[in-house]
Design a protein around this motif. Structure first.
Motif, mmCIF file in Angstrom:
data_model
loop_
_atom_site.group_PDB
_atom_site.id
_atom_site.type_symbol
_atom_site.label_atom_id
_atom_site.label_comp_id
_atom_site.label_asym_id
_atom_site.label_seq_id
_atom_site.Cartn_x
_atom_site.Cartn_y
_atom_site.Cartn_z
ATOM 1 N N UNK A 188 0.809 -1.208 0.000
ATOM 2 C CA UNK A 188 0.000 0.000 0.000
ATOM 3 C C UNK A 188 0.843 1.257 0.000
ATOM 4 N N UNK A 189 1.903 1.253 0.805
ATOM 5 C CA UNK A 189 2.819 2.392 0.835
ATOM 6 C C UNK A 189 3.465 2.588 -0.533
ATOM 7 N N UNK A 190 3.871 1.484 -1.163
ATOM 8 C CA UNK A 190 4.535 1.572 -2.470
ATOM 9 C C UNK A 190 3.590 2.130 -3.534
ATOM 10 N N UNK A 191 2.337 1.668 -3.518
ATOM 11 C CA UNK A 191 1.349 2.184 -4.469
ATOM 12 C C UNK A 191 1.111 3.666 -4.211
ATOM 13 N N UNK A 192 0.999 4.051 -2.927
ATOM 14 C CA UNK A 192 0.809 5.463 -2.611
ATOM 15 C C UNK A 192 1.979 6.328 -3.041
ATOM 16 N N UNK A 193 3.210 5.820 -2.881
ATOM 17 C CA UNK A 193 4.389 6.580 -3.296
ATOM 18 C C UNK A 193 4.428 6.764 -4.801
ATOM 19 N N UNK A 194 4.078 5.727 -5.544
ATOM 20 C CA UNK A 194 4.020 5.855 -7.006
ATOM 21 C C UNK A 194 2.969 6.874 -7.428
ATOM 22 N N UNK A 195 1.823 6.828 -6.740
ATOM 23 C CA UNK A 195 0.784 7.799 -7.054
ATOM 24 C C UNK A 195 1.197 9.211 -6.711
ATOM 25 N N UNK A 196 1.918 9.387 -5.615
ATOM 26 C CA UNK A 196 2.396 10.710 -5.217
ATOM 27 C C UNK A 196 3.366 11.267 -6.258
ATOM 28 N N UNK A 197 4.274 10.432 -6.747
ATOM 29 C CA UNK A 197 5.242 10.911 -7.737
ATOM 30 C C UNK A 197 4.566 11.189 -9.078
ATOM 31 N N UNK A 198 3.514 10.418 -9.406
ATOM 32 C CA UNK A 198 2.824 10.623 -10.679
ATOM 33 C C UNK A 198 1.689 11.632 -10.568
ATOM 34 N N UNK A 199 1.351 12.052 -9.341
ATOM 35 C CA UNK A 199 0.258 12.988 -9.161
ATOM 36 C C UNK A 199 -1.109 12.385 -9.406
ATOM 37 N N UNK A 200 -1.272 11.091 -9.082
ATOM 38 C CA UNK A 200 -2.547 10.404 -9.330
ATOM 39 C C UNK A 200 -3.152 9.995 -7.995
ATOM 40 N N UNK A 201 -4.211 10.695 -7.612
ATOM 41 C CA UNK A 201 -4.830 10.440 -6.319
ATOM 42 C C UNK A 201 -5.533 9.083 -6.275
ATOM 43 N N UNK A 202 -5.900 8.549 -7.437
ATOM 44 C CA UNK A 202 -6.570 7.242 -7.458
ATOM 45 C C UNK A 202 -5.680 6.162 -6.854
ATOM 46 N N UNK A 203 -4.370 6.346 -6.958
ATOM 47 C CA UNK A 203 -3.462 5.347 -6.388
ATOM 48 C C UNK A 203 -3.429 5.428 -4.870
ATOM 49 N N UNK A 204 -3.671 6.605 -4.328
ATOM 50 C CA UNK A 204 -3.773 6.704 -2.875
ATOM 51 C C UNK A 204 -5.028 5.985 -2.391
ATOM 52 N N UNK A 205 -6.095 6.077 -3.165
ATOM 53 C CA UNK A 205 -7.315 5.343 -2.817
ATOM 54 C C UNK A 205 -7.050 3.839 -2.855
ATOM 55 N N UNK A 206 -6.317 3.396 -3.880
ATOM 56 C CA UNK A 206 -5.948 1.976 -3.953
ATOM 57 C C UNK A 206 -5.078 1.584 -2.769
ATOM 58 N N UNK A 207 -4.172 2.485 -2.369
ATOM 59 C CA UNK A 207 -3.339 2.221 -1.199
ATOM 60 C C UNK A 207 -4.200 2.075 0.055
ATOM 61 N N UNK A 208 -5.226 2.928 0.190
ATOM 62 C CA UNK A 208 -6.134 2.815 1.322
ATOM 63 C C UNK A 208 -6.869 1.489 1.324
ATOM 64 N N UNK A 209 -7.265 1.010 0.139
ATOM 65 C CA UNK A 209 -7.936 -0.290 0.045
ATOM 66 C C UNK A 209 -6.999 -1.415 0.493
#
Length: 554
Positions: A174-195
């Protein structure tokens, strides 16, 4: 196997440690083997978690539950502890579903039982590499992943019959997905990280929430967009975590009629909600969890305090204290040397979040009264990540400051020595963990092999047409028998909460549904009733202590 729950499988441990030297050599030459080095680190993690795995003792509580859950879809869904689904385990059965699948494919063996945890620990190493590579580059990623691969406590937990390693893999992913989303600017990946954090909660409950705050902080500090946009993403991620994390509890409440729900182990009212939020929640934090017979064997005897994780109790100093000390010291050195300047905004946010994760884990597990070593898997990835960050970035910053004043060869030698220390000391301790077949799930109440075999033989010879192989008061002893025979048993009690009244038991005896009761050393009203109305057959059942097994007749 002293617990006598499952048969042993013999494996050879020869050559398991040769891989460590190869990995260390490859890391030194990482620029020429950028893709090979992380693969070798993950391979080393897999070797340490899989070699000689089948000789590790199994916790009879979970072994019995896995055997029971494989008997029917109803038992599978509700997390039944016994084949009759009268009693359920104390948490969502997500991790045990993996063990049921593994034993269905590979057979009911120790290796099959332990395989999901071992693979979970290996996946956690790969996910940590991806996380650190996203935040700080390949060198930091290799160092952090290597530190987690050999961290003794992480290896120990990955070789144990618990849910913690799978939980850790989900959290780091989850942390890794959130970090990728943060670098790409895609909030949907933070939602996936939360899941993913929600699935981790389903796997091992509140342990999984320790990294949740650092994940949100990482996004707040490092993600692009306005404050309102970042806040909305964090709220959406939190809702995803809650929805997924409570999915099984809600589904159990809505889809299974109350009359068909088993009593949840540890609860005060039989509900899985009570077991989750009280027994496995508040009581774990305050140390007021009821103690089942023998269940204290896997607890940390060291008292709460700032030095608990560095104490010699249950080898905490060697298994986690050394790595924790390296992480904190390297972090302080890196900060003092200004190493954070080498990272961009995303990297600094991630590094700060990992340091916060380390801090929260250190404080919580130093203060928690009811601590088991396996709980530390909730902070093991942070220990390894911060150690890798601090050593690599700190060494680079110090080298830059000393450039021209200290020969480059000396600096390189110091850096290599630091990496060797980070790997060698934990690897030696890990070797001891593997060679001694250590585990941290405990075997509370487990009967020795000979006594379990004798009890099984006696009960099967007496069962006849009865529905239940036996009635049981000791929960753990029932688990060993369930794991061995896979037959229905009548659970009479759960941590002092009667599941069957003496009158109901008398009716079952009169109807020929049960012929024998195992009371162990229990002193409860039900145990007294059985001793008053039954015949002591402990010796015939192969038990060394009289007054533990009774024949029942109308």
């Amino acid at each position: 196997m002293s617990a006598g729950v499952l048969p042993r499988q013999e494996h050879s441990a020869a050559g398991a440690w040769g891989g460590a030297a190869v990995v260390a050599a490859r890391v030194r030459a990482w620029p020429r083997s950028g893709r090979l080095a992380p693969a070798l680190v993950v391979l080393l993690a897999a070797i340490l978690r899989l070699v000689d795995l089948g000789r590790t003792p199994i916790d009879p509580f979970y072994a019995g539950a896995v055997r029971s859950m494989g008997t029917s879809w109803h038992a599978f869904f509700v997390g039944a502890y016994d084949p009759s689904a009268r009693l359920a385990i104390d948490k969502a059965p997500v991790d045990l579903w993996l063990q049921v699948a593994s034993t269905n494919v590979l057979g009911f063996t120790p290796t099959a039982m332990l395989l999901p945890a071992a693979l979970g620990g290996t996946v956690a190493v790969a996910a940590l590499y991806d996380l650190l590579h996203t935040l700080a580059g390949r060198r930091v990623a290799i160092a952090g992943a290597l530190a987690l691969a050999v961290l003794p406590m992480a290896v120990l937990t990955s070789r144990s019959d618990t849910m913690d390693s799978v939980m850790a893999a989900l959290v780091v992913a989850g942390f890794a997905v959130g970090a990728r989303g943060m670098r790409a600017g895609r909030s949907s990946r933070l939602v996936a990280a939360g899941a993913l954090m929600g699935v981790a909660f389903e796997t091992k409950l509140f342990e999984a929430l320790i990294p949740a705050v650092p994940l949100a902080v990482m996004w707040w500090w490092g993600a692009p967009g306005t404050r309102a946009q970042r806040a909305r993403a964090i709220v959406a991620s939190s809702l995803a975590c809650a929805a997924v994390g409570l999915a099984w509890l809600v589904a159990l409440s809505l889809l299974v009629p109350a009359t068909q729900r088993p009593w949840a182990f540890g609860s005060t009212d039989g509900s899985a909600w009570s077991s989750t939020f009280v027994y496995d929640g508040w009581q774990r934090l305050t140390g007021s969890t009821p103690i089942n017979a023998g269940s204290a064997t896997d607890r940390v005897p060291a008292g709460a305090g700032p030095l608990r994780l560095f104490s010699a109790h249950v080898h905490l100093d060697a298994r986690v204290g050394f790595g924790l000390g390296v992480a904190w010291i390297s972090l302080v050195v890196a900060l003092a040397a200004g190493a954070w300047r080498s990272l961009d905004r995303t990297g600094r946010a991630g590094a700060g979040a990992l340091a916060l994760w380390l801090g929260l884990g250190t404080v919580i597990f130093s203060a928690q009264r009811d601590l088991r070593p396996r709980y530390l898997e909730a902070v093991d990835p942070a220990i390894a990540a911060v150690a890798g960050l601090g050593l690599v970035l700190g060494a680079s910053a110090v080298a830059a400051r000393l450039h021209g004043r200290v020969p480059r060869g000396v600096l390189r030698g110091i850096a290599v020595a630091a990496v060797i220390m980070l790997v060698t000391v934990p690897a030696v301790v890990t070797a001891g963990v593997i060679s001694s077949h250590a585990q941290d799930s405990g075997t509370p109440g487990a009967l020795p092999t000979a006594r379990l075999a004798a009890l099984s033989s006696y009960l099967r010879s007496r069962q006849g047409g009865a529905r239940y192989e036996a009635a049981f008061l000791p929960v753990a002893e029932a688990g060993g028998l369930i794991a061995r025979d896979g037959r229905p048993v009548l659970m009479l009690d759960a941590l002092g909460h009667p599941l069957v009244t003496p009158a109901a038991l008398q009716r079952l005896i009169a109807g020929g549904q049960v012929h024998t009761a195992v009371v162990g050393t229990a002193r409860t009203p039900m145990a007294d009733w059985i001793r008053a109305h039954g015949s002591d057959v402990s010796a015939a059942a192969g038990q060394r202590v009289t007054g533990t097994v009774y024949a029942l007749a109308p």
